[in-house]
Design an enzyme around this catalytic site. Structure first.
Site, PDB file in Angstrom:
ATOM      1  N   ARG A  16       1.101  -1.247   0.076  1.00  0.00           N
ATOM      2  CA  ARG A  16      -0.180  -0.257  -0.359  1.00  0.00           C
ATOM      3  C   ARG A  16       0.811   0.881  -0.004  1.00  0.00           C
ATOM      4  NH1 ARG A  16      -3.575  -2.183  -1.323  1.00  0.00           N
ATOM      5  NH2 ARG A  16      -6.057  -2.185  -0.933  1.00  0.00           N
TER       6      ARG A  16
ATOM      7  N   GLU B  41      -1.715   8.061  -4.309  1.00  0.00           N
ATOM      8  CA  GLU B  41      -1.816   7.104  -5.909  1.00  0.00           C
ATOM      9  C   GLU B  41      -3.802   7.500  -5.807  1.00  0.00           C
ATOM     10  OE1 GLU B  41      -1.365   3.292  -5.148  1.00  0.00           O
ATOM     11  OE2 GLU B  41      -3.261   3.049  -5.595  1.00  0.00           O
TER      12      GLU B  41
ATOM     13  N   HIS C 243      -1.222   0.274  -9.346  1.00  0.00           N
ATOM     14  CA  HIS C 243      -1.501  -0.725  -8.612  1.00  0.00           C
ATOM     15  C   HIS C 243      -2.297  -1.569  -9.266  1.00  0.00           C
ATOM     16  CE1 HIS C 243      -3.466  -1.002  -4.493  1.00  0.00           C
ATOM     17  NE2 HIS C 243      -3.433  -1.735  -5.100  1.00  0.00           N
TER      18      HIS C 243
HETATM   19  C1  DGY Z   1      -6.041  -5.178  -2.793  1.00  0.00           C
HETATM   20  O1  DGY Z   1      -6.858  -6.533  -3.115  1.00  0.00           O
HETATM   21  O2  DGY Z   1      -5.850  -5.170  -2.011  1.00  0.00           O
HETATM   22  C2  DGY Z   1      -5.557  -4.359  -3.980  1.00  0.00           C
HETATM   23  O3  DGY Z   1      -4.856  -3.322  -3.455  1.00  0.00           O
HETATM   24  C3  DGY Z   1      -6.277  -4.083  -5.221  1.00  0.00           C
HETATM   25  O4  DGY Z   1      -6.655  -3.126  -4.488  1.00  0.00           O
END
Ligand code: DGY
Length: 332
Positions: free
Chosen positions: A240, A269, A287
């Site tokens: 993240r 982001e 992402h």
């Molecule tokens: C998740 O599954 O958390 C991925 O980062 C997609 O947001």
């Protein structure tokens, strides 16, 4: 009156169709990003929402939408949702674990390899038409992946899947740091060694971040941590934004404190720290860790199963497959 639900982002129409027998559905076929005010307005009168990491679901929003009973997030991560506020208001939260583990591990490994071997940087060179003499001994030399030390921060399902790839496929030595140590048999599967964070930073040739975001993991990798890494090391973040201090990372990459970084997630982001944008040793992707067709479909399907069941319909009525706060169900 039929319950109504909101899908905040576009999804696969054939999967979303499964909502129609049960609910009035408002969707977002053009995939517009709604402002918080627009989200709040569209959520009025809705009983469930299929949300993504792009929307912040907090106490103020919940208070403005008292009919809401289910927040079904598409993604394993749910740091966009204030789970405690949901639980306090009897709102069930669900996520999509498991279905994305292997695909996300594939991506993390690919990003780590591409970063170590400078694939994006060398492609840019070729596309710019600069390859005008035969390869020389130091053209785009990177670090080996096979036989190197793979460091993993956050040894959950995805971390373990990456460790397995490294140890069994590439003969890597695996070290990891996590809130808790894995059971001995899990460590034995890929010869992983539990180490403290300082050792992880010092010994990893390739450090991969796979830990969930929380106030405790905010800036888990900042200037002080980067300074402990090898100058030849790479850093890969598929977890993240906010786990890495992007300003500190940009400076470390510029100064050569570490060799390179592969980043799929960013603080704030889709905005990206300007310091990262011009750096050849930063490989930047939008992402897409779980973005295979099969997995994105599986995530959508699981979210819809959760939503239908959370609102008391379908074959799993009242028993959504992957609740985050199951205590809400017990209290219903
Ligand atoms: C998740 O599954 O958390 C991925 O980062 C997609 O947001």
């Amino acid at each position: 009156m039929r319950p109504s639900v909101l899908a905040t982002r576009a999804t696969f129409p054939d999967i979303a169709d499964r909502l129609h027998p049960y609910f009035d559905v408002e969707d977002n076929p053009h995939d517009t990003i709604w402002s918080p005010a627009e989200l709040r307005q569209r959520l009025q009168g809705k009983h469930g929402v299929m949300s993504t990491g792009s929307e912040r679901i907090d106490a103020a929003l919940l208070d403005a939408c008292p009919q809401l009973k289910a927040v079904c997030n598409v993604g394993v991560g749910y740091n966009n949702v204030d789970v405690a506020a949901c639980t306090a208001r009897g709102v069930l939260v669900t996520n999509t674990p498991d279905v994305l583990t292997e695909t996300t591990a594939d991506y993390g490994f690919a990003l780590m390899m591409a970063t170590a071997r400078r694939i994006a940087e060398s492609q840019d060179f070729v596309r710019r038409g600069e390859w005008n003499k035969p390869g020389i001994h130091d053209m785009f030399v990177g670090g080996d992946v096979h036989g190197a030390t793979l460091g993993i921060l956050g040894m959950g399902r995805i971390g373990r899947a990456i460790a397995r790839r490294g140890a069994l496929g590439f003969g890597m030595r695996v070290i990891y740091h996590n809130r808790s140590q894995l059971p001995a048999e899990a460590e034995a599967e890929f010869g992983a060694r539990y180490v403290d964070k300082a050792t992880l930073l010092k010994e990893a040739d390739h450090l991969v971040l796979v830990l969930p975001y929380s106030p405790q993991s905010h800036h888990a990798i900042g200037a002080a941590e980067l300074a402990q890494m090898k100058p030849s090391a790479t850093l890969t973040n598929i977890a993240r934004g906010g786990i890495v201090d992007d300003a500190a990372l940009a400076e470390a990459l510029r100064a050569g404190t570490i060799a390179a970084a592969g980043l799929d997630v960013f603080e704030g982001e889709p905005a990206i720290h300007p310091g990262l944008l011009g750096l050849p040793n930063a490989l930047l992707t939008p992402h897409i860790g779980s973005a295979s067709v099969q997995t994105r479909r599986a995530m959508a399907a699981l979210t819809i199963d959760n939503l239908i069941a959370a609102l008391g319909f379908g074959p799993q009525a009242g028993k959504p497959p992957t609740p985050v706060n199951p205590e809400v169900l017990a209290a219903r």
